[in-house]
Scaffold this active site. Sequence first.
Site, mmCIF file in Angstrom:
data_model
loop_
_atom_site.group_PDB
_atom_site.id
_atom_site.type_symbol
_atom_site.label_atom_id
_atom_site.label_comp_id
_atom_site.label_asym_id
_atom_site.label_seq_id
_atom_site.Cartn_x
_atom_site.Cartn_y
_atom_site.Cartn_z
ATOM 1 N N TYR A 182 0.862 -1.177 0.000
ATOM 2 C CA TYR A 182 0.000 0.000 0.000
ATOM 3 C C TYR A 182 0.902 1.231 0.000
ATOM 4 O O TYR A 182 1.440 1.621 1.037
ATOM 5 C CB TYR A 182 -0.904 -0.054 1.232
ATOM 6 C CG TYR A 182 -2.026 0.965 1.285
ATOM 7 C CD1 TYR A 182 -2.148 1.988 0.349
ATOM 8 C CD2 TYR A 182 -2.985 0.895 2.293
ATOM 9 C CE1 TYR A 182 -3.173 2.908 0.407
ATOM 10 C CE2 TYR A 182 -4.022 1.812 2.381
ATOM 11 C CZ TYR A 182 -4.104 2.818 1.438
ATOM 12 O OH TYR A 182 -5.130 3.730 1.521
ATOM 13 N N LYS A 213 -0.956 -0.922 -4.375
ATOM 14 C CA LYS A 213 -1.977 0.121 -4.430
ATOM 15 C C LYS A 213 -1.215 1.433 -4.462
ATOM 16 O O LYS A 213 -0.576 1.818 -3.478
ATOM 17 C CB LYS A 213 -2.915 0.065 -3.231
ATOM 18 C CG LYS A 213 -3.991 1.147 -3.233
ATOM 19 C CD LYS A 213 -4.850 1.058 -1.983
ATOM 20 C CE LYS A 213 -6.038 2.013 -2.034
ATOM 21 N NZ LYS A 213 -5.668 3.427 -1.902
ATOM 22 N N GLU A 241 -10.435 10.809 -8.802
ATOM 23 C CA GLU A 241 -10.731 11.900 -9.729
ATOM 24 C C GLU A 241 -9.679 12.037 -10.828
ATOM 25 O O GLU A 241 -9.843 12.856 -11.740
ATOM 26 C CB GLU A 241 -10.856 13.215 -8.946
ATOM 27 C CG GLU A 241 -9.550 13.796 -8.419
ATOM 28 C CD GLU A 241 -9.028 13.148 -7.153
ATOM 29 O OE1 GLU A 241 -8.049 13.686 -6.593
ATOM 30 O OE2 GLU A 241 -9.588 12.112 -6.721
#
Length: 349
Positions: A182, A213, A241
């Site tokens: 992560y 990730k 986004e």
Amino acid sequence: MQMSWKMIKRHRNQSSFFWFVHNRTGRRHQTLFFAPGRTILRHIMLRVEGVIAAVFTPVKENGALNLDVIDRYVDHLVSQGVLNVFVGGSTGEGVNFSLAERKQLTEKWVTAGSGKLQNVIVHVGGVSIPDSQDLARHAESVGVQGIATLPTLFFKPQNADMVAEHLKMMCDAAPNTPLLYYHLPGNTDVNIRIEDLVNAVEKLGVPTFSGAKFTGSDLRDLRRSIKLFGDRYVFAYGCDEQMLCVLPLGCKTFIGSTYNYAGRLYNKLIDAYKNGDMETALRQLDKSQSLVGVLFAHSFDAGINKQVMSLVSGIDMGPPRYPMVYRSDDEMKQVRSELEEGGFLNGIY
């Protein structure tokens, strides 16, 4: 189980040549790496594309876990075409829950998602390495499809080699479960390149390592990682986004919080991009950025995001854990008004 292996490709990585011999069972892939001067390594991979919801952790008003709503939560995700979840990450406030609570949460997502979700990936980091190993062993024992870990958060690793050593410890604890790193440098201050990490992992030998990730701003590192290693590892981008910005970089997997309640929007964006319909893709991106803009205008954190999830889905997620706090009723009225002005709530999907 009898294995059926198939030679699939020869790949050049810097100065070394790798042969891949491949076996596929369900959603997990296993690969044998043959490289000059290196030990044969069986690699257990997680193969997942599309959106993965970084799920919230539902709690009651008294702060206790509210596991009963997760069955309804799963159906809500599936209705949007969101079939993969990331449990107990930053959106799920994982580090704010006890080990016992995190284990209960893992068990519930596995049982609720059975036959409905494709992948349940559980974050087991954010605590001491022995505690993370305990969570990893438990996650493997109940049948998750993958685990993930942040680096240690107080005494921090200084380089990619140290992170690789940490991942090896997690692999030792859960040797049959794919593992993601992560990468969240804005919060952890562990500023390594993922390209360097993959090289360190392959040198060390971490058979369950399946990728990262990637919630960082270094898109050069993201692209190079995909270019060099994307045929055998997952690099899941974590800024919702910016999805359309990284699709041209070869990114195929996305882990994010707004996929919980705007999954259809992002699935439409991906489909439009794949079909060459940039006008539609940009329109969906504009909607995403408007949504996230409202959240950032109100000091975006898991707390307000959780309240928006409750507002949009109709499923009560409950309060966040301290130090995150509920937004006031007046502020949430303002948030609702801004979402409506942006075309959401009735049109968020």
